[in-house]
Design an enzyme around this catalytic site. Structure first.
Site, PDB file in Angstrom:
ATOM      1  N   ASP A  13      23.987  -2.678 -22.593  1.00 40.28           N
ATOM      2  CA  ASP A  13      25.197  -2.909 -21.784  1.00 40.28           C
ATOM      3  C   ASP A  13      26.345  -3.479 -22.597  1.00 40.28           C
ATOM      4  O   ASP A  13      27.185  -4.222 -22.080  1.00 40.28           O
ATOM      5  CB  ASP A  13      24.900  -3.870 -20.605  1.00 40.28           C
ATOM      6  CG  ASP A  13      23.762  -3.383 -19.749  1.00 40.28           C
ATOM      7  OD1 ASP A  13      23.729  -2.181 -19.457  1.00 40.28           O
ATOM      8  OD2 ASP A  13      22.889  -4.198 -19.411  1.00 40.28           O
ATOM      9  N   ALA A  39      18.849   3.060 -17.830  1.00 38.48           N
ATOM     10  CA  ALA A  39      20.039   2.230 -18.053  1.00 38.48           C
ATOM     11  C   ALA A  39      21.241   3.127 -17.806  1.00 38.48           C
ATOM     12  O   ALA A  39      21.086   4.300 -17.516  1.00 38.48           O
ATOM     13  CB  ALA A  39      20.053   1.680 -19.469  1.00 38.48           C
ATOM     14  N   HIS A  41      25.416   4.152 -18.955  1.00 39.59           N
ATOM     15  CA  HIS A  41      26.644   3.962 -19.703  1.00 39.59           C
ATOM     16  C   HIS A  41      27.786   4.154 -18.724  1.00 39.59           C
ATOM     17  O   HIS A  41      27.828   5.160 -18.032  1.00 39.59           O
ATOM     18  CB  HIS A  41      26.802   5.036 -20.786  1.00 39.59           C
ATOM     19  CG  HIS A  41      25.781   4.940 -21.862  1.00 39.59           C
ATOM     20  ND1 HIS A  41      25.456   3.762 -22.458  1.00 39.59           N
ATOM     21  CD2 HIS A  41      25.039   5.885 -22.458  1.00 39.59           C
ATOM     22  CE1 HIS A  41      24.554   3.980 -23.387  1.00 39.59           C
ATOM     23  NE2 HIS A  41      24.260   5.259 -23.404  1.00 39.59           N
TER      24      HIS A  41
HETATM   25  P1  GDP Z   1      26.594   0.609 -22.178  1.00 39.52           P
HETATM   26  O1  GDP Z   1      25.312   0.893 -21.485  1.00 39.52           O
HETATM   27  O2  GDP Z   1      26.390  -0.043 -23.501  1.00 39.52           O
HETATM   28  O3  GDP Z   1      27.486   1.794 -22.256  1.00 39.52           O
HETATM   29  O4  GDP Z   1      27.353  -0.494 -21.319  1.00 39.52           O
HETATM   30  P2  GDP Z   1      27.634  -0.507 -19.748  1.00 39.52           P
HETATM   31  O5  GDP Z   1      28.308   0.708 -19.342  1.00 39.52           O
HETATM   32  O6  GDP Z   1      26.423  -0.898 -18.998  1.00 39.52           O
HETATM   33  O7  GDP Z   1      28.564  -1.791 -19.641  1.00 39.52           O
HETATM   34  C1  GDP Z   1      29.809  -1.849 -20.134  1.00 39.52           C
HETATM   35  C2  GDP Z   1      30.747  -2.144 -18.971  1.00 39.52           C
HETATM   36  O8  GDP Z   1      31.876  -2.790 -19.457  1.00 39.52           O
HETATM   37  C3  GDP Z   1      31.275  -0.906 -18.300  1.00 39.52           C
HETATM   38  O9  GDP Z   1      31.521  -1.167 -16.951  1.00 39.52           O
HETATM   39  C4  GDP Z   1      32.577  -0.621 -19.038  1.00 39.52           C
HETATM   40  O10 GDP Z   1      33.514   0.106 -18.273  1.00 39.52           O
HETATM   41  C5  GDP Z   1      33.048  -2.008 -19.275  1.00 39.52           C
HETATM   42  N1  GDP Z   1      33.792  -2.195 -20.529  1.00 39.52           N
HETATM   43  C6  GDP Z   1      33.561  -1.633 -21.744  1.00 39.52           C
HETATM   44  N2  GDP Z   1      34.415  -2.139 -22.648  1.00 39.52           N
HETATM   45  C7  GDP Z   1      35.169  -3.045 -21.995  1.00 39.52           C
HETATM   46  C8  GDP Z   1      36.210  -3.942 -22.402  1.00 39.52           C
HETATM   47  O11 GDP Z   1      36.584  -4.029 -23.565  1.00 39.52           O
HETATM   48  N3  GDP Z   1      36.744  -4.746 -21.435  1.00 39.52           N
HETATM   49  C9  GDP Z   1      36.321  -4.714 -20.145  1.00 39.52           C
HETATM   50  N4  GDP Z   1      36.906  -5.534 -19.284  1.00 39.52           N
HETATM   51  N5  GDP Z   1      35.356  -3.895 -19.735  1.00 39.52           N
HETATM   52  C10 GDP Z   1      34.783  -3.079 -20.642  1.00 39.52           C
END
Ligand code: GDP
Length: 429
Positions: A13, A39, A41
């Site tokens: 995440d 999980a 993204h």
């Molecule tokens: P992943 O599984 O590694 O892709 O991560 P997730 O999707 O579970 O979690 C990342 C969350 O943070 C998502 O809701 C993204 O839209 C959000 N996100 C990613 N980068 C940023 C950021 O720089 N700032 C903010 N506020 N949200 C972000």
């Protein structure tokens, strides 16, 4: 063209989907190489907000070919549902832009049941599984007790193979757990309803990737979860059941000879963890609640509130080492804007000793975080698009992390949108 793996440095995440979505523009092929629908993204782009579970995050880019490699847990039901959802929202998906390895093993309906039954049996000792069948799937795969997707192309042999597995699996379902046995009719219905729908997408993705390399196409390898969840190098047994490390990417992608030129490790500006297991720098109470709300830390798959804490430099440095990261994308820096003082966990106290080295999993149970505090910037930085536009305190925080983990931070993300990014160093050139 260079090949690059985008991997998680922490518990998952971290925002890998967001980074893959940003960088796919520079690549021809995007491959998911491990894990399944356990999980998610999250990708925000001009078409809306999407939670991807199995599809590679390059699916939104016209011209990009997306591959599900042999290392993934191919769950036809989840995948088909996800494909239908995206298509209904205007994302074209065809055998032209999605290729599924005929060597990917199928996650069968009983894997999900077994996951839930085992968590139920464990009661208060649960692992915190998302109950998507991932652990039973991978254990069956390594026992050679599931089917390869390509077997669907040989219906008679497929049916016979399934029948043998059914006989064996019912022994566990009924004998160990006292659950209902599966029947061939149920499995055939499932095959028709979901698995056979994937037939047009099945192909020898190894041959496809080899040819892509010969034609100098660039490949982006996309991981799920993070280093601390890697089966061999994570916090066992609170890991996932596959290898989330970049080193596994060529195997899981279907081209074992592939050389990875760059490993982009994604690090969140603070820590989050879903599920059970030691989480040394965990925050509780009001402090945790504020961070969770500010970062909207609720699971993409389950909606579960994530456990939260300050950045853990010990675990992050270990993650960087395990992944062999050549660069870092630091995400969600904007979230910390509300804090006057920013906490960082710089070491672990275990007994009398303080260490910066990530310890053996058993020792994590008694480890206490050693904290340091830096000045916060106290403002909204989500519109910053250059290093100079960031407040001095935010730059100092980024530099402190960079120095502690020993890897350049090439990207600083200040929002979920594609363009909410600051390029630094090599990435800015
Ligand atoms: P992943 O599984 O590694 O892709 O991560 P997730 O999707 O579970 O979690 C990342 C969350 O943070 C998502 O809701 C993204 O839209 C959000 N996100 C990613 N980068 C940023 C950021 O720089 N700032 C903010 N506020 N949200 C972000």
């Amino acid at each position: 063209m260079k090949n690059c793996a985008i991997v998680g440095i922490n518990w998952g995440d971290e925002g890998k989907g967001r980074m893959v979505d940003l960088l796919t523009g520079d690549f021809d092929v995007v491959v998911r190489y491990q894990g399944g629908g356990n999980a998610g993204h999250t990708v925000v782009n001009e078409l809306g907000k999407f939670a991807l579970h199995l599809l590679p995050s390059g699916i939104f880019r016209p011209g990009v070919v997306n591959v599900l490699g042999p290392g993934v847990a191919l769950d036809p039901e989840n995948l088909w549902t996800e494909m239908e959802d995206l298509r209904s929202r205007g994302v074209p998906i065809s055998p032209e832009n999605l290729k599924i390895s005929d060597r990917a093993s199928l996650l069968l309906p009983w894997h999900r049941d077994l996951d839930a039954l085992e968590e139920q049996r464990l009661a208060d000792k649960q692992y915190g599984s998302t109950k998507q069948g991932i652990a039973p799937f991978y254990s069956d795969k390594y026992q050679k007790k599931t089917v390869l997707s390509g077997e669907l192309l040989y219906p008679e042999e497929y049916r016979e193979h399934l029948r043998e597995l059914l006989e064996w699996k019912n022994l566990t379902l009924t004998g160990v757990y006292g659950a209902e046995p599966y029947t061939m009719e149920t499995l055939e219905r499932w095959t028709e309803e979901y698995a056979r729908k994937l037939l047009p997408f099945l192909t020898d993705t190894g041959a496809f990737l080899r040819e892509a390399r010969e034609r100098k196409k660039s490949i982006l390898l996309e991981a799920q979860l993070g280093a601390l969840r890697d089966l061999d190098y994570g916090i066992y047994p609170y890991t996932t059941s596959s290898n989330t490390t970049a080193a596994y990417a060529p195997i899981g992608a279907g081209l074992p000879s592939l050389r990875i030129d760059e490993v982009l490790g994604v690090v969140k500006a603070y820590s989050t963890c879903v599920g059970e297991g030691p989480f040394v720098c965990e925050l509780f109470g009001e402090e945790a609640e504020k961070l969770r709300e500010a970062g909207q830390e609720y699971g993409a798959k389950t909606g579960r509130p994530r456990r939260v804490g300050p950045i853990d430099l010990v675990a992050t440095r270990y993650g960087v080492q395990v992944q062999g990261a050549t660069g870092i994308a630091l995400t969600k820096l904007d979230v910390l804007g509300y804090l006057e003082k920013i906490p960082l966990c710089t070491g672990y106290r275990i007994g009398e000793k303080v260490t910066k080295e990530f310890p053996y999993p058993t020792e994590l149970n008694s480890a206490q975080p050693v904290m340091e505090y830096m000045d916060g910037w106290g403002c909204d930085i989500s519109s910053a698009r250059s290093w100079e536009e960031l407040p001095r305190e935010a730059r100092a925080y980024v530099q402190r992390i960079e120095e502690a983990v020993g890897c350049p931070i090439d990207y600083v993300s200040v929002g979920p949108e594609r363009d909410s990014i600051i390029l630094r160093g090599r990435a800015a050139k």
